[in-house]
Write a protein that holds these residues in place. Structure first.
Motif, PDB file in Angstrom:
ATOM      1  N   THR A  79     -43.480 -33.296 -35.800  1.00 34.89           N
ATOM      2  CA  THR A  79     -42.650 -33.098 -36.997  1.00 34.89           C
ATOM      3  C   THR A  79     -41.866 -31.798 -36.910  1.00 34.89           C
ATOM      4  OG1 THR A  79     -44.371 -31.964 -38.314  1.00 34.89           O
ATOM      5  CG2 THR A  79     -44.306 -34.386 -38.416  1.00 34.89           C
ATOM      6  N   GLU A  80     -42.447 -30.782 -36.301  1.00 37.00           N
ATOM      7  CA  GLU A  80     -41.743 -29.505 -36.128  1.00 37.00           C
ATOM      8  C   GLU A  80     -40.509 -29.691 -35.253  1.00 37.00           C
ATOM      9  OE1 GLU A  80     -45.898 -26.907 -36.350  1.00 37.00           O
ATOM     10  OE2 GLU A  80     -44.881 -27.229 -34.435  1.00 37.00           O
ATOM     11  N   ASP A  81     -40.690 -30.411 -34.147  1.00 33.84           N
ATOM     12  CA  ASP A  81     -39.574 -30.637 -33.230  1.00 33.84           C
ATOM     13  C   ASP A  81     -38.483 -31.487 -33.872  1.00 33.84           C
ATOM     14  OD1 ASP A  81     -40.996 -29.227 -31.306  1.00 33.84           O
ATOM     15  OD2 ASP A  81     -41.825 -31.035 -30.367  1.00 33.84           O
ATOM     16  N   VAL A  82     -38.907 -32.566 -34.517  1.00 39.40           N
ATOM     17  CA  VAL A  82     -37.943 -33.489 -35.111  1.00 39.40           C
ATOM     18  C   VAL A  82     -37.194 -32.847 -36.270  1.00 39.40           C
ATOM     19  CG1 VAL A  82     -37.731 -35.589 -36.505  1.00 39.40           C
ATOM     20  CG2 VAL A  82     -39.079 -35.617 -34.393  1.00 39.40           C
ATOM     21  N   TRP A  83     -37.916 -32.223 -37.204  1.00 38.20           N
ATOM     22  CA  TRP A  83     -37.245 -31.682 -38.373  1.00 38.20           C
ATOM     23  C   TRP A  83     -36.395 -30.461 -38.044  1.00 38.20           C
ATOM     24  CZ3 TRP A  83     -36.088 -34.483 -42.171  1.00 38.20           C
ATOM     25  CH2 TRP A  83     -36.942 -35.493 -42.613  1.00 38.20           C
ATOM     26  N   THR A  84     -36.770 -29.704 -37.022  1.00 40.38           N
ATOM     27  CA  THR A  84     -35.918 -28.593 -36.596  1.00 40.38           C
ATOM     28  C   THR A  84     -34.544 -29.118 -36.187  1.00 40.38           C
ATOM     29  OG1 THR A  84     -37.765 -27.204 -35.886  1.00 40.38           O
ATOM     30  CG2 THR A  84     -35.625 -26.780 -34.868  1.00 40.38           C
ATOM     31  N   GLU A  85     -34.552 -30.210 -35.432  1.00 35.52           N
ATOM     32  CA  GLU A  85     -33.290 -30.794 -34.961  1.00 35.52           C
ATOM     33  C   GLU A  85     -32.539 -31.478 -36.097  1.00 35.52           C
ATOM     34  OE1 GLU A  85     -30.282 -31.600 -32.237  1.00 35.52           O
ATOM     35  OE2 GLU A  85     -31.999 -30.236 -32.152  1.00 35.52           O
ATOM     36  N   VAL A  86     -33.241 -32.208 -36.946  1.00 34.71           N
ATOM     37  CA  VAL A  86     -32.586 -32.919 -38.051  1.00 34.71           C
ATOM     38  C   VAL A  86     -31.956 -31.928 -39.036  1.00 34.71           C
ATOM     39  CG1 VAL A  86     -32.989 -34.375 -40.078  1.00 34.71           C
ATOM     40  CG2 VAL A  86     -33.986 -35.007 -37.876  1.00 34.71           C
ATOM     41  N   PHE A  87     -32.674 -30.876 -39.379  1.00 32.24           N
ATOM     42  CA  PHE A  87     -32.119 -29.863 -40.281  1.00 32.24           C
ATOM     43  C   PHE A  87     -30.847 -29.254 -39.684  1.00 32.24           C
ATOM     44  CE2 PHE A  87     -35.342 -30.331 -43.211  1.00 32.24           C
ATOM     45  CZ  PHE A  87     -35.402 -29.331 -44.172  1.00 32.24           C
ATOM     46  N   LYS A  88     -30.884 -29.019 -38.387  1.00 31.89           N
ATOM     47  CA  LYS A  88     -29.745 -28.386 -37.726  1.00 31.89           C
ATOM     48  C   LYS A  88     -28.532 -29.319 -37.679  1.00 31.89           C
ATOM     49  CE  LYS A  88     -28.368 -26.470 -33.233  1.00 31.89           C
ATOM     50  NZ  LYS A  88     -28.830 -26.147 -31.848  1.00 31.89           N
ATOM     51  N   THR A  89     -28.759 -30.563 -37.242  1.00 36.42           N
ATOM     52  CA  THR A  89     -27.634 -31.470 -37.004  1.00 36.42           C
ATOM     53  C   THR A  89     -27.148 -32.177 -38.259  1.00 36.42           C
ATOM     54  OG1 THR A  89     -29.161 -33.264 -36.397  1.00 36.42           O
ATOM     55  CG2 THR A  89     -28.349 -31.865 -34.612  1.00 36.42           C
ATOM     56  N   THR A 120     -31.849 -24.285 -41.293  1.00 35.67           N
ATOM     57  CA  THR A 120     -32.952 -23.931 -40.402  1.00 35.67           C
ATOM     58  C   THR A 120     -34.257 -24.433 -40.987  1.00 35.67           C
ATOM     59  OG1 THR A 120     -31.814 -21.942 -39.637  1.00 35.67           O
ATOM     60  CG2 THR A 120     -34.202 -22.045 -39.294  1.00 35.67           C
ATOM     61  N   TYR A 121     -35.001 -25.152 -40.204  1.00 36.25           N
ATOM     62  CA  TYR A 121     -36.282 -25.698 -40.662  1.00 36.25           C
ATOM     63  C   TYR A 121     -37.396 -24.684 -40.456  1.00 36.25           C
ATOM     64  CZ  TYR A 121     -40.341 -28.817 -41.015  1.00 36.25           C
ATOM     65  OH  TYR A 121     -41.536 -29.402 -41.370  1.00 36.25           O
ATOM     66  N   VAL A 122     -38.169 -24.470 -41.492  1.00 36.17           N
ATOM     67  CA  VAL A 122     -39.340 -23.591 -41.428  1.00 36.17           C
ATOM     68  C   VAL A 122     -40.577 -24.469 -41.569  1.00 36.17           C
ATOM     69  CG1 VAL A 122     -40.539 -21.628 -42.419  1.00 36.17           C
ATOM     70  CG2 VAL A 122     -38.028 -21.720 -42.484  1.00 36.17           C
ATOM     71  N   PRO A 123     -41.379 -24.628 -40.525  1.00 37.27           N
ATOM     72  CA  PRO A 123     -42.488 -25.587 -40.569  1.00 37.27           C
ATOM     73  C   PRO A 123     -43.619 -25.152 -41.488  1.00 37.27           C
ATOM     74  CG  PRO A 123     -42.558 -24.330 -38.533  1.00 37.27           C
ATOM     75  CD  PRO A 123     -41.264 -23.973 -39.202  1.00 37.27           C
ATOM     76  N   TRP A 132     -38.638 -39.144 -39.828  1.00 36.32           N
ATOM     77  CA  TRP A 132     -39.363 -38.533 -38.710  1.00 36.32           C
ATOM     78  C   TRP A 132     -39.690 -39.580 -37.651  1.00 36.32           C
ATOM     79  CZ3 TRP A 132     -44.414 -40.180 -37.677  1.00 36.32           C
ATOM     80  CH2 TRP A 132     -44.954 -39.632 -36.503  1.00 36.32           C
ATOM     81  N   GLY A 133     -40.229 -40.749 -38.078  1.00 39.62           N
ATOM     82  CA  GLY A 133     -40.604 -41.787 -37.134  1.00 39.62           C
ATOM     83  C   GLY A 133     -39.426 -42.282 -36.316  1.00 39.62           C
ATOM     84  N   TYR A 134     -38.272 -42.417 -36.953  1.00 44.15           N
ATOM     85  CA  TYR A 134     -37.068 -42.855 -36.254  1.00 44.15           C
ATOM     86  C   TYR A 134     -36.724 -41.905 -35.113  1.00 44.15           C
ATOM     87  CZ  TYR A 134     -32.068 -43.653 -35.400  1.00 44.15           C
ATOM     88  OH  TYR A 134     -30.852 -43.876 -34.801  1.00 44.15           O
ATOM     89  N   HIS A 135     -36.659 -40.620 -35.424  1.00 39.07           N
ATOM     90  CA  HIS A 135     -36.244 -39.642 -34.422  1.00 39.07           C
ATOM     91  C   HIS A 135     -37.341 -39.375 -33.391  1.00 39.07           C
ATOM     92  CE1 HIS A 135     -32.369 -38.658 -36.174  1.00 39.07           C
ATOM     93  NE2 HIS A 135     -32.945 -38.719 -37.373  1.00 39.07           N
ATOM     94  N   GLU A 136     -38.611 -39.480 -33.799  1.00 42.30           N
ATOM     95  CA  GLU A 136     -39.698 -39.341 -32.839  1.00 42.30           C
ATOM     96  C   GLU A 136     -39.608 -40.443 -31.784  1.00 42.30           C
ATOM     97  OE1 GLU A 136     -43.117 -38.829 -30.603  1.00 42.30           O
ATOM     98  OE2 GLU A 136     -42.137 -37.388 -31.944  1.00 42.30           O
ATOM     99  N   THR A 156     -32.944 -46.015 -40.136  1.00 49.64           N
ATOM    100  CA  THR A 156     -31.684 -45.267 -40.118  1.00 49.64           C
ATOM    101  C   THR A 156     -31.814 -43.844 -39.586  1.00 49.64           C
ATOM    102  OG1 THR A 156     -31.939 -44.388 -42.375  1.00 49.64           O
ATOM    103  CG2 THR A 156     -30.945 -46.584 -42.140  1.00 49.64           C
ATOM    104  N   GLY A 157     -32.893 -43.156 -39.926  1.00 48.63           N
ATOM    105  CA  GLY A 157     -33.033 -41.756 -39.532  1.00 48.63           C
ATOM    106  C   GLY A 157     -32.010 -40.856 -40.191  1.00 48.63           C
ATOM    107  N   ASP A 158     -31.369 -41.349 -41.246  1.00 46.11           N
ATOM    108  CA  ASP A 158     -30.249 -40.652 -41.888  1.00 46.11           C
ATOM    109  C   ASP A 158     -30.705 -40.036 -43.212  1.00 46.11           C
ATOM    110  OD1 ASP A 158     -27.900 -39.807 -43.041  1.00 46.11           O
ATOM    111  OD2 ASP A 158     -26.857 -41.726 -42.857  1.00 46.11           O
ATOM    112  N   MET A 159     -30.766 -38.713 -43.277  1.00 48.43           N
ATOM    113  CA  MET A 159     -31.217 -38.005 -44.472  1.00 48.43           C
ATOM    114  C   MET A 159     -30.398 -38.367 -45.716  1.00 48.43           C
ATOM    115  SD  MET A 159     -33.768 -35.738 -44.082  1.00 48.43           S
ATOM    116  CE  MET A 159     -33.440 -34.270 -45.068  1.00 48.43           C
ATOM    117  N   SER A 160     -29.129 -38.647 -45.549  1.00 46.14           N
ATOM    118  CA  SER A 160     -28.253 -38.906 -46.692  1.00 46.14           C
ATOM    119  C   SER A 160     -28.590 -40.198 -47.410  1.00 46.14           C
ATOM    120  CB  SER A 160     -26.790 -38.951 -46.240  1.00 46.14           C
ATOM    121  OG  SER A 160     -26.540 -40.089 -45.429  1.00 46.14           O
TER     122      SER A 160
END
Length: 292
Positions: free
Chosen positions: A90-100, A105-108, A214-218, A276-280
């Protein structure tokens, strides 16, 4: 779900040898529910009120056993490693999702493993309430025996089902970072219990959606998902729906008391995130009740 060779998170606080076991009956659970209901009406924090009720229930209970000298089974240790790897994911995925996706910046969060009972920034926690997130100390708390209970009592089993539970709590941390959680709790404090429950449902469904994101991007990034994994998570979402749990416990359900959403709703939002993996796509607060 294959996490073989994946890193473990450094944000795990293993307090299992510091925790204590307790026995409590249905009265303790009822006290928690009542305390949270009172908090809704009086403008307090429902989670904090629930934790305080748990603490009172524990203090009234005389059967408490320390676990400091307890040796953990191989299965328990495997679950602890698995949970740590899921958190790292989740740290890896959300860091990237928050950025892109958000330009942020994601703070775990921290994950606390405990046995029986635990002290949190929201008060005393107890395994009876299941895994939970406390925004006061930005941590999710898990008694790993919950996974055994999922299997025995609900028939929800499988590593990805377990991962979904962790990802759901991390989803609450995402809500906290985005300001959604505090805003929702502020609204709930000004509402009747029935109306506050409706807001709670939206909070929980969005956390389900975020677990799906998270599951989508993982799966897309690491290729860790295996045949049957998605079905495991969706089955888990089904059996922890408010209507399913209430009907299983007493033969009928009361929609006005729902706080997490129906089985259909939980499966819908989890699947939307997974597909979807799409936050929106996860604005559960901007939709009518019929759209949920």
């Amino acid at each position: 779900m294959d996490l073989t060779g994946r890193r473990q998170s450094s944000n795990v606080d293993d307090r299992r040898r510091m925790s204590g076991g307790t026995k409590a009956g249905i009265g303790g659970i009822a006290a928690v529910i009542i305390a949270m209901a009172i908090a809704y009406f009086t403008g307090g924090n429902p989670l904090e009120a629930g934790m305080q009720a748990v603490q009172q229930s524990m203090s009234n209970n005389t059967e408490v056993s320390g676990t400091q000298d307890r040796e953990f089974t191989e299965e328990e240790q495997k679950l602890a490693v698995f949970a740590s790897r899921v958190l790292a994911s989740t740290e890896d995925v959300w860091t990237e999702v928050f950025k892109t996706q958000l330009g942020k910046t994601y703070v775990p969060p921290k994950m606390v493993l405990y046995t029986g009972s635990v002290q949190t920034g929201c008060g005393a926690g107890n395994a009876q309430v299941g895994p939970f997130y406390c925004s006061a100390d930005k941590a999710l708390y898990i008694d790993l025996s919950f996974f055994s209970d999922m299997k025995k009592r609900l028939g929800a089993d499988g590593d990805f089902a377990y991962a979904y539970v962790i990802a759901h709590e991390v989803g609450h941390h995402v809500q906290y970072l985005l300001g959604t959680l505090d805003s929702a709790h502020s609204q709930m404090a000004k509402m009747s219990e029935t109306q506050a429950n409706k807001v709670s449902v939206r909070i929980e469904l969005q956390a389900d959606f975020y677990a799906g994101v998270w599951g989508y991007h993982e799966g897309k990034t690491f290729g860790s998902l295996e045949d049957g994994d998605l079905e495991e998570a969706i089955q888990c979402a089904q059996v922890i729906g408010d209507n399913y749990l209430q009907e299983k416990a007493r033969g009928y359900s009361q929609p006005e008391s729902f706080t997490h959403g129906t089985s259909a709703q939980r499966m819908k939002w989890l699947k939307l995130g997974l597909n979807t993996g799409d936050m929106s796509r996860g604005d559960t607060f901007g939709m009518s009740e019929g759209q949920l």
